[in-house]
Design a protein around this motif. Structure first.
Motif, PDB file in Angstrom:
ATOM      1  N   SER A 160     -40.482 -10.118 -18.176  1.00 57.54           N
ATOM      2  CA  SER A 160     -40.517 -10.660 -16.809  1.00 57.54           C
ATOM      3  C   SER A 160     -41.620 -11.693 -16.629  1.00 57.54           C
ATOM      4  O   SER A 160     -41.674 -12.378 -15.601  1.00 57.54           O
ATOM      5  N   LEU A 251     -39.827 -11.314  -9.001  1.00 62.01           N
ATOM      6  CA  LEU A 251     -39.456  -9.909  -8.826  1.00 62.01           C
ATOM      7  C   LEU A 251     -38.712  -9.704  -7.515  1.00 62.01           C
ATOM      8  O   LEU A 251     -37.726  -8.948  -7.458  1.00 62.01           O
ATOM      9  N   ARG A 254     -35.157 -10.701  -7.933  1.00 67.44           N
ATOM     10  CA  ARG A 254     -34.367  -9.721  -8.683  1.00 67.44           C
ATOM     11  C   ARG A 254     -34.013  -8.525  -7.815  1.00 67.44           C
ATOM     12  O   ARG A 254     -32.923  -7.954  -7.934  1.00 67.44           O
ATOM     13  N   ILE A 255     -34.922  -8.130  -6.934  1.00 59.27           N
ATOM     14  CA  ILE A 255     -34.619  -7.037  -6.011  1.00 59.27           C
ATOM     15  C   ILE A 255     -33.533  -7.460  -5.037  1.00 59.27           C
ATOM     16  O   ILE A 255     -32.605  -6.699  -4.743  1.00 59.27           O
ATOM     17  N   MET A 262     -34.763  -3.067 -11.842  1.00 62.02           N
ATOM     18  CA  MET A 262     -35.904  -3.091 -10.931  1.00 62.02           C
ATOM     19  C   MET A 262     -36.052  -1.789 -10.154  1.00 62.02           C
ATOM     20  O   MET A 262     -37.028  -1.620  -9.424  1.00 62.02           O
ATOM     21  N   TYR A 265     -39.382   0.373 -10.806  1.00 61.30           N
ATOM     22  CA  TYR A 265     -40.589  -0.368 -10.426  1.00 61.30           C
ATOM     23  C   TYR A 265     -40.644  -0.572  -8.915  1.00 61.30           C
ATOM     24  O   TYR A 265     -41.710  -0.521  -8.314  1.00 61.30           O
TER      25      TYR A 265
END
Length: 325
Positions: A160, A251, A254-255, A262, A265
């Motif tokens: 990532s 990030l 991606r969520i 994900m 995390y």
């Protein structure tokens, strides 16, 4: 509690809360369960840091579990915890990693990752002086640091990242947890709590405690504190903090796309947008100009995605991952 319609990433299951699907709201960052249509918040106790379900929606980072609220807690800290007990807790984590994970090794990459970790540790008070980084064969984003300085990051976490500034921040975040002994203290507290309330074997209890510690993290306050210390370290080393903000934006994307890698995390850490906002606020109060180091090409050649797909070898034992680094 913010009445945001739920959607996106699937729920997560833990041993600590059996048969209770845990989710996190992308809008306010609250972790919650919905039982019979009624949401309850998952919060970490402000005193003992153990997670519990609460019917209160106000001040989630300041709430205390029933035991602490009634003066029954025997709060652990690095200052009052027996070093032998901390070592025993770390041994349990290592055993769980050994049983549940496979590892990827490449001596040149391991040396590079550990070198960056040690440069961060040198400017972070209380951090292990000689951290060692190992790579877990897991496409999700998983990170963990133990009091001894063993730092485990997943291949998905490394993939990532795009430059050394981002890597230094990720390692600094984990080393901040190690400096506080968060992993050992959470494991001890959670394990002892469960042992007192279950008839499961001791080994099963400790293994479940490790799994849930990785799934639930250490609570919003401790995670944001770790971000603060990681940011202080990379600024002192002259890294560009804008790289960290770009990583958090990725990030968040991606969520938004409901990337299943994900899920863990997202549940164990505050939302990327919360972390982004906190870091920007911190940077806005600084008088001196931030550094400009990024070292993107150095990172790409040592641990970039192309390297991850070509030079790594798989081993099944933690000992082998440490010895072959």
């Amino acid at each position: 509690c913010c009445e945001e319609p739920w959607g996106g990433l699937p729920h997560a299951d833990t041993r600590y809360f059996p048969d209770v699907p845990l989710r996190r709201c992308r809008r306010c960052g609250s972790r919650f369960v919905a039982e019979a249509g009624q949401p309850r918040l998952l919060v970490s106790c402000a005193e003992c840091s153990l997670p519990f379900l609460s019917d209160r929606y106000d001040h989630p980072t300041e709430q205390r579990c029933d035991d602490c609220a009634h003066g029954k807690s025997n709060q652990l800290s690095e200052a009052n915890c027996d070093p032998d007990l901390i070592q025993a807790a770390e041994d349990e984590v290592r055993t769980a990693l050994d049983e549940d994970c496979s590892f990827l090794v490449s001596p040149p990459m391991a040396q590079y990752l550990s070198r960056v970790a040690r440069s961060v540790a040198r400017v972070m008070k209380g951090a292990p002086s000689e951290p060692t980084v190992i790579l877990i064969d897991d496409p999700g984003i998983r990170t963990l640091a133990l009091p001894s300085g063993l730092v485990a990051i997943s291949v998905g976490a490394l993939a990532s990242l795009e430059d050394e500034s981002e890597l230094a921040f990720m390692l600094g975040h984990e080393l901040a947890h190690a400096a506080r002994g968060d992993a050992a203290l959470r494991l001890i507290g959670q394990g002892l709590f469960t042992l007192a309330r279950t008839e499961e074997s001791v080994g099963d209890v400790w293994r479940a405690a490790v799994e849930d510690m990785l799934a639930l993290g250490y609570g919003r306050r401790r995670e944001l504190d770790a971000d603060d210390r990681a940011m202080e370290a990379i600024l002192e080393l002259g890294f560009d903090p804008s790289s960290v903000l770009r990583w958090l934006n990725r990030l968040e994307g991606r969520i938004s796309d409901a990337d299943p890698q994900m899920r863990s995390y997202f549940l164990s850490h505050p939302t990327p947008s919360q972390r982004h906002r906190r870091i920007r606020q911190t940077l806005s109060t600084r008088v001196d100009a931030p550094g400009s180091r990024i070292n993107r090409e150095v990172f790409r050649r040592a641990a970039g995605r192309e390297v991850l797909s070509t030079v790594l070898q798989r081993v099944d034992r933690l000992r082998d991952a440490i010895e072959q680094r």
